[in-house]
Design a protein around this motif. Structure first.
Motif, short mmCIF file in Angstrom:
data_model
loop_
_atom_site.label_atom_id
_atom_site.label_comp_id
_atom_site.label_asym_id
_atom_site.label_seq_id
_atom_site.Cartn_x
_atom_site.Cartn_y
_atom_site.Cartn_z
N ALA A 288 0.83 -1.21 0.00
CA ALA A 288 0.00 0.00 0.00
C ALA A 288 0.86 1.26 0.00
N ARG A 289 2.01 1.20 0.64
CA ARG A 289 2.91 2.36 0.71
C ARG A 289 3.38 2.78 -0.68
N PHE A 290 3.55 1.81 -1.59
CA PHE A 290 4.15 2.10 -2.89
C PHE A 290 3.16 2.01 -4.05
N ALA A 291 1.94 1.65 -3.77
CA ALA A 291 0.94 1.47 -4.83
C ALA A 291 0.77 2.75 -5.64
N GLY A 292 0.76 2.60 -6.97
CA GLY A 292 0.55 3.74 -7.86
C GLY A 292 1.78 4.58 -8.12
N ARG A 293 2.89 4.27 -7.49
CA ARG A 293 4.11 5.06 -7.66
C ARG A 293 5.02 4.41 -8.70
N THR A 294 6.00 5.18 -9.17
CA THR A 294 7.01 4.66 -10.09
C THR A 294 8.29 4.48 -9.27
N VAL A 295 8.61 3.24 -9.01
CA VAL A 295 9.63 2.89 -8.02
C VAL A 295 10.89 2.36 -8.67
N GLY A 296 12.02 2.86 -8.23
CA GLY A 296 13.31 2.33 -8.66
C GLY A 296 13.93 1.49 -7.56
N LEU A 297 14.26 0.25 -7.89
CA LEU A 297 14.91 -0.66 -6.95
C LEU A 297 16.32 -0.96 -7.42
N VAL A 298 17.26 -1.00 -6.49
CA VAL A 298 18.64 -1.34 -6.82
C VAL A 298 18.90 -2.79 -6.43
N LEU A 299 19.18 -3.63 -7.42
CA LEU A 299 19.58 -5.01 -7.14
C LEU A 299 21.08 -4.98 -6.88
N GLY A 300 21.41 -4.73 -5.60
CA GLY A 300 22.75 -4.29 -5.25
C GLY A 300 23.87 -5.29 -5.41
N GLY A 301 23.57 -6.59 -5.32
CA GLY A 301 24.65 -7.56 -5.41
C GLY A 301 24.12 -8.95 -5.70
N GLY A 302 24.96 -9.78 -6.31
CA GLY A 302 24.54 -11.14 -6.64
C GLY A 302 25.47 -12.20 -6.09
N ASN A 303 26.26 -11.84 -5.08
CA ASN A 303 27.22 -12.79 -4.51
C ASN A 303 26.60 -13.53 -3.34
N ILE A 304 25.93 -14.62 -3.64
CA ILE A 304 25.26 -15.39 -2.59
C ILE A 304 25.87 -16.79 -2.53
N ASP A 305 26.00 -17.31 -1.33
CA ASP A 305 26.56 -18.63 -1.14
C ASP A 305 25.65 -19.68 -1.79
N PRO A 306 26.17 -20.58 -2.62
CA PRO A 306 25.33 -21.56 -3.31
C PRO A 306 24.51 -22.44 -2.36
N LEU A 307 25.10 -22.83 -1.23
CA LEU A 307 24.35 -23.66 -0.28
C LEU A 307 23.21 -22.88 0.36
N LEU A 308 23.44 -21.61 0.65
CA LEU A 308 22.39 -20.77 1.18
C LEU A 308 21.29 -20.59 0.15
N LEU A 309 21.67 -20.39 -1.10
CA LEU A 309 20.68 -20.23 -2.16
C LEU A 309 19.82 -21.49 -2.29
N ALA A 310 20.45 -22.66 -2.22
CA ALA A 310 19.69 -23.91 -2.31
C ALA A 310 18.66 -24.01 -1.19
N ALA A 311 19.06 -23.61 0.02
CA ALA A 311 18.13 -23.66 1.15
C ALA A 311 16.99 -22.67 0.96
N ILE A 312 17.30 -21.48 0.43
CA ILE A 312 16.27 -20.46 0.22
C ILE A 312 15.26 -20.93 -0.82
N ILE A 313 15.75 -21.53 -1.90
CA ILE A 313 14.85 -22.02 -2.95
C ILE A 313 13.93 -23.09 -2.39
N GLU A 314 14.49 -24.01 -1.61
CA GLU A 314 13.68 -25.08 -1.04
C GLU A 314 12.62 -24.52 -0.09
N ARG A 315 13.01 -23.58 0.77
CA ARG A 315 12.05 -22.97 1.69
C ARG A 315 10.99 -22.17 0.94
N GLY A 316 11.40 -21.55 -0.17
CA GLY A 316 10.43 -20.83 -0.99
C GLY A 316 9.42 -21.76 -1.60
N MET A 317 9.85 -22.94 -2.02
CA MET A 317 8.93 -23.92 -2.56
C MET A 317 7.94 -24.40 -1.52
#
Length: 399
Positions: A288-317
């Protein structure tokens, strides 16, 4: 105090040295959040983070005497890689002090850029103190990750590019650790477009800048999935700028950040670490805070530990209902498991794991609890599988 000309000068220094990353609209995220969402892909930088902007700007201004002495930095990873890479490019000695918990992928990449890596302490504060000692002992030039105007100016070039590419942006949502990125972006954005809103995002486990700006005293945790913004003490330089130019600060929890990482991976096919996904996490948490606005997001970094990523994907599923654990109670006789798995297969689900529970159960001794982890299409499909199992004469429930 830092001003727009400083950031414009930094942009001139960075030209040809760092990537001018794309800033493009995400139609799917726009539909999901009710805002027009533009993503700045800083995870596409050579070191996979915006941090090399500040590092390059700082190193580019060193005197000849300072260059001969070499540099030292403390970082959980992204600043380390930025300093190491540009020091190598300029032929400078670089010593990087990193906390012992730093993901291995960041440590090895930093070493790969020719830096001398020193693992010390369990927190950024302990690493910082050790870096200060080494800087004094070896006469190295300290390259602070955020509490330095040259660093802040370098990070501020992100906003220059975003507003040049998408002048309609009226809100910037930026993750905050020490505050260097949001401070630089806020100075640039407010100078170019005074009415723009700048919103900072921190994790509930490390609300240092939130506490400083909001005059609160929320407790600080020990770890977070967003280790890139797990900073214990806010920077003096960024804090002064944030108090003047940033409109608000919000907090997100670990689950919000995990969800944002998975959504960016699935929807945008882009890999973003926890700190880089915090902005989207805030939008998902408070649409609700951002609805209707034109928002810029910075995807600041992509250096994530592969094992952590695997756990995140599984928890997301699991959260999405595409991975579920169910318990089936049946007679402990030959063929029972085969019939159960056949029923699951006929219902269109796939079995990932099977576990027989005979001792830790209140069932009669001749019965067995069978725990299944299954892949499904979502919550409705889980219910259909359970109904099929019950129709086949089994007791079945979701765990």
């Amino acid at each position: 105090m830092l001003s727009l000309p400083d950031i414009q000068a930094a942009a001139a220094r960075l030209q040809g040295q760092v990537l001018r990353t794309p800033c493009v609209e995400s139609r799917t995220l726009s539909e999901l959040t009710g805002a027009r969402v533009f993503l700045k892909f800083e995870n596409l930088q050579f070191t996979a983070s915006f941090k090399e902007r500040g590092a390059c700007n700082k190193l580019g201004q060193l005197s000849e005497a300072e260059r001969r002495r070499g540099v030292i930095a403390m970082s959980a990873g992204n600043h380390a890689q930025g300093v190491a890479y540009h020091a190598q490019r300029l032929g400078l000695r670089a010593v990087i002090v990193m906390p012992r918990f730093t993901p291995g992928v960041k440590v090895e990449r930093t070493r790969g850029f020719g830096a001398e890596v020193v693992l010390h302490g369990d927190t950024l504060e302990e690493a910082r103190a050790h870096a200060m000692e080494l800087a004094e002992r070896d006469k190295l030039v300290l390259v602070h990750p955020y509490d330095d105007e040259a660093i802040v100016a370098g990070q501020g070039t992100v906003a220059l590019e975003m507003l040049a590419d998408v002048p309609d942006i009226d809100t910037l949502v930026v993750s905050v650790g020490g505050g260097g990125l949001i401070a630089g972006m806020a100075v640039a954005a407010k100078a170019l477009k005074p009415g723009i809103q700048v919103v900072g995002v921190q994790t509930l486990r490390f609300p240092n800048m939130y506490n400083a700006i909001k005059r609160t005293s929320l407790p600080q945790g020990l770890s977070t999935i967003a280790e890139g913004i797990a900073v214990g003490t806010p920077g003096r330089v960024p804090r002064e700028i944030i108090e003047r130019h940033v409109d608000d600060m919000v907090l997100v929890d670990e689950g919000d950040i995990e969800q944002a990482i998975v959504m960016l991976l699935e929807i945008e096919k882009t890999l973003v670490e926890g700190a880089g996904a915090a902005g989207l996490a805030a939008m998902l948490k408070e649409p609700a805070r951002f609805a209707g606005r034109t928002v810029g997001l910075v995807l600041g970094g992509g250096n994530i530990d592969p094992l952590l990523l695997a756990a995140i994907i599984e928890r997301g599923m699991v959260r999405a209902g595409r991975l579920a654990r169910i318990r089936v109670s049946t007679r402990d006789v030959p063929g029972s498991l085969a019939r159960i798995t056949a029923t699951v297969a006929e219902a269109g689900a796939n079995v990932n794991e099977v576990h027989h529970q005979r001792a830790f159960t209140m069932l009669a001794a001749q019965n067995v609890d069978i725990e299944l982890v299954i892949q499904t299409r979502g919550p409705a499909h889980i219910d259909a599988v359970l109904q099929a199992l019950r129709a086949a004469g089994n007791q079945a429930e979701r765990q």
